[in-house]
Design a protein around this motif. Sequence first.
Motif, PDB file in Angstrom:
ATOM      1  N   PRO A  95       0.855  -1.177  -0.005  1.00  0.00           N
ATOM      2  CA  PRO A  95       0.107  -0.020  -0.029  1.00  0.00           C
ATOM      3  C   PRO A  95       0.957   1.302  -0.070  1.00  0.00           C
ATOM      4  O   PRO A  95       2.042   1.485   0.538  1.00  0.00           O
ATOM      5  CB  PRO A  95      -0.763  -0.048   1.291  1.00  0.00           C
ATOM      6  N   GLU A  96       0.323   2.182  -0.539  1.00  0.00           N
ATOM      7  CA  GLU A  96       1.099   3.778  -0.409  1.00  0.00           C
ATOM      8  C   GLU A  96       0.910   4.106   0.894  1.00  0.00           C
ATOM      9  O   GLU A  96      -0.142   4.185   1.758  1.00  0.00           O
ATOM     10  CB  GLU A  96       0.502   4.702  -1.277  1.00  0.00           C
ATOM     11  N   ILE A  97       1.927   4.431   1.648  1.00  0.00           N
ATOM     12  CA  ILE A  97       2.294   5.290   2.985  1.00  0.00           C
ATOM     13  C   ILE A  97       2.084   6.547   2.768  1.00  0.00           C
ATOM     14  O   ILE A  97       2.839   7.377   2.296  1.00  0.00           O
ATOM     15  CB  ILE A  97       3.304   4.641   3.560  1.00  0.00           C
ATOM     16  N   ILE A  98       1.235   7.019   3.561  1.00  0.00           N
ATOM     17  CA  ILE A  98       0.634   8.560   3.748  1.00  0.00           C
ATOM     18  C   ILE A  98       1.056   9.067   5.170  1.00  0.00           C
ATOM     19  O   ILE A  98       0.320   8.456   6.087  1.00  0.00           O
ATOM     20  CB  ILE A  98      -0.562   8.843   3.040  1.00  0.00           C
ATOM     21  N   GLU A  99       2.147   9.952   5.418  1.00  0.00           N
ATOM     22  CA  GLU A  99       2.148  10.274   6.799  1.00  0.00           C
ATOM     23  C   GLU A  99       1.227  11.584   7.044  1.00  0.00           C
ATOM     24  O   GLU A  99       1.199  12.418   6.295  1.00  0.00           O
ATOM     25  CB  GLU A  99       3.935  10.749   6.900  1.00  0.00           C
ATOM     26  N   GLY A 100       0.803  11.503   8.202  1.00  0.00           N
ATOM     27  CA  GLY A 100      -0.119  12.366   8.511  1.00  0.00           C
ATOM     28  C   GLY A 100      -0.014  12.931  10.026  1.00  0.00           C
ATOM     29  O   GLY A 100       0.647  12.116  10.665  1.00  0.00           O
ATOM     30  N   VAL A 101      -0.758  14.009  10.581  1.00  0.00           N
ATOM     31  CA  VAL A 101      -0.777  14.383  11.909  1.00  0.00           C
ATOM     32  C   VAL A 101      -1.951  14.240  12.546  1.00  0.00           C
ATOM     33  O   VAL A 101      -3.090  14.482  11.745  1.00  0.00           O
ATOM     34  CB  VAL A 101      -0.206  15.983  12.107  1.00  0.00           C
ATOM     35  N   VAL A 102      -2.211  13.508  13.528  1.00  0.00           N
ATOM     36  CA  VAL A 102      -3.439  13.304  14.411  1.00  0.00           C
ATOM     37  C   VAL A 102      -3.419  14.272  15.667  1.00  0.00           C
ATOM     38  O   VAL A 102      -2.442  14.225  16.421  1.00  0.00           O
ATOM     39  CB  VAL A 102      -3.551  11.982  14.775  1.00  0.00           C
ATOM     40  N   LYS A 162       4.324  17.440   7.277  1.00  0.00           N
ATOM     41  CA  LYS A 162       3.584  16.403   6.667  1.00  0.00           C
ATOM     42  C   LYS A 162       2.721  16.782   5.548  1.00  0.00           C
ATOM     43  O   LYS A 162       2.049  15.935   4.773  1.00  0.00           O
ATOM     44  CB  LYS A 162       3.155  15.489   7.779  1.00  0.00           C
ATOM     45  N   ARG A 163       1.946  18.125   5.717  1.00  0.00           N
ATOM     46  CA  ARG A 163       0.953  18.600   4.978  1.00  0.00           C
ATOM     47  C   ARG A 163      -0.441  17.892   5.079  1.00  0.00           C
ATOM     48  O   ARG A 163      -1.319  18.130   4.384  1.00  0.00           O
ATOM     49  CB  ARG A 163       1.610  18.593   3.665  1.00  0.00           C
ATOM     50  N   VAL A 164      -0.401  16.949   5.808  1.00  0.00           N
ATOM     51  CA  VAL A 164      -1.520  16.122   6.090  1.00  0.00           C
ATOM     52  C   VAL A 164      -2.191  16.136   7.574  1.00  0.00           C
ATOM     53  O   VAL A 164      -1.233  15.969   8.438  1.00  0.00           O
ATOM     54  CB  VAL A 164      -1.665  14.714   5.427  1.00  0.00           C
ATOM     55  N   ALA A 165      -3.121  16.494   7.860  1.00  0.00           N
ATOM     56  CA  ALA A 165      -4.024  16.346   9.383  1.00  0.00           C
ATOM     57  C   ALA A 165      -5.058  16.098   9.425  1.00  0.00           C
ATOM     58  O   ALA A 165      -5.929  16.488   8.798  1.00  0.00           O
ATOM     59  CB  ALA A 165      -3.467  17.799   9.929  1.00  0.00           C
ATOM     60  N   LEU A 166      -5.427  14.979  10.527  1.00  0.00           N
ATOM     61  CA  LEU A 166      -7.003  14.943  10.724  1.00  0.00           C
ATOM     62  C   LEU A 166      -7.037  15.142  12.507  1.00  0.00           C
ATOM     63  O   LEU A 166      -6.344  14.889  13.260  1.00  0.00           O
ATOM     64  CB  LEU A 166      -6.696  13.498  10.875  1.00  0.00           C
ATOM     65  N   LYS A 167      -8.036  16.138  12.656  1.00  0.00           N
ATOM     66  CA  LYS A 167      -8.052  16.874  13.650  1.00  0.00           C
ATOM     67  C   LYS A 167      -9.525  16.560  14.508  1.00  0.00           C
ATOM     68  O   LYS A 167     -10.335  16.711  13.867  1.00  0.00           O
ATOM     69  CB  LYS A 167      -7.819  18.363  13.556  1.00  0.00           C
ATOM     70  N   GLY A 168      -9.269  16.664  15.815  1.00  0.00           N
ATOM     71  CA  GLY A 168     -10.709  16.427  16.652  1.00  0.00           C
ATOM     72  C   GLY A 168     -11.019  17.711  17.024  1.00  0.00           C
ATOM     73  O   GLY A 168     -10.470  18.907  16.645  1.00  0.00           O
ATOM     74  N   PRO A 169     -12.267  17.858  17.817  1.00  0.00           N
ATOM     75  CA  PRO A 169     -12.725  19.308  18.214  1.00  0.00           C
ATOM     76  C   PRO A 169     -11.946  20.046  19.179  1.00  0.00           C
ATOM     77  O   PRO A 169     -11.326  19.166  19.958  1.00  0.00           O
ATOM     78  CB  PRO A 169     -14.204  18.979  18.342  1.00  0.00           C
ATOM     79  N   PHE A 170     -12.224  21.161  19.382  1.00  0.00           N
ATOM     80  CA  PHE A 170     -11.521  22.191  20.655  1.00  0.00           C
ATOM     81  C   PHE A 170     -12.624  22.590  21.282  1.00  0.00           C
ATOM     82  O   PHE A 170     -13.688  23.167  20.602  1.00  0.00           O
ATOM     83  CB  PHE A 170     -10.585  23.045  19.990  1.00  0.00           C
TER      84      PHE A 170
END
Length: 334
Positions: free
Chosen positions: A2-9, A65-73
């Motif tokens: 699979p293609e590996i995509i680095e991101g921030v959580v 990383k230019r990719v981020a998945l974020k929860g609410p604040f």
Amino acid sequence: MPEIIEGVVIKGDGIGPEIMNVTTEILSIFPDIAFSWEEKYAGLEYFEKYNELVPLETLEAIRAKRVALKGPFTTYSGKGPRSANWVIRRELDLYVCMRPIVSHSKGINILLIRENTEDLYGAIEWEIHDVAHALKIASVKGCRRIAAYAFKKAQNSQRKKVTIAHKANNLKITEGMFLDIAQSVGAAFKNIHIEDQLIDSLTTDLIIQPGNYDVILTTNTFGDILSSLGAGLLGGQALVPSASINDDIVLVEGAHGSAPDLKGENIANPTGLILASAILLEELGANSEAQMLRSAVEHVYANNIMTADCGGQASTTEFAEEIKKELRTLIQYA
């Protein structure tokens, strides 16, 4: 492989960790894409522990990383620090806020695009002699780049109409600039119909005949209000996804709050964040995976499996398990 995509959580506050955990589990099902998440921190709960709302290392990780998945604040009204969302959007210049408001069963398919860093969102306020002031910002650069993004997105998505929502009849300089520039930019897109509408009449029309709208382009404050109105049309605040974007970065989240009273109860609705992940997949070029994820969500709702806020009885994890089942079936027959 699979293609590996680095991101921030960033799990965020309140219900954030719960909805984030099930969302990343759902994303792990795709066989051709593998996300490698680096967890970073921000938000009010972090601030109360460390006296820092958004650490520099969090911003640097998102830039890298230019990719981020974020929860609410969580953000206090009228007191306390600025929202961590405000810090992230301003520091990273995430000038686009894109929120799809979609329900095929209700005939609603609206793409709401709002400017994400100017207008009253600049949060420039002061008080003199018992009078409070707030500065509304509109720049040629800011207006032009959000208009260009909206019309290009409309064209690339094969949409036919852009409605510019404004209040230029009263705010003739700031809203007038936004309207004039948006119309000028849009004129180059000959296959897209352009109309403009005052924000007050648009809110009424949006409730009565939402199917008449395709892409809505507007300023920050009006866009925030229209987003919540759109969520009401769909059935709840937790149903709308959100993406904050610039030319290099895409950060996605649910367009809802942290619901601290629901923290740890396993009853929060993760739909907004799951659908935001579909936006992320699409922005990364994984269009088939994005469509499968959206279809899985639609199938689960069609089967009347919902969390309590939408009238169902499923817990957060039970709802997510149903999404996984549907997704595995769609992947198997793709």
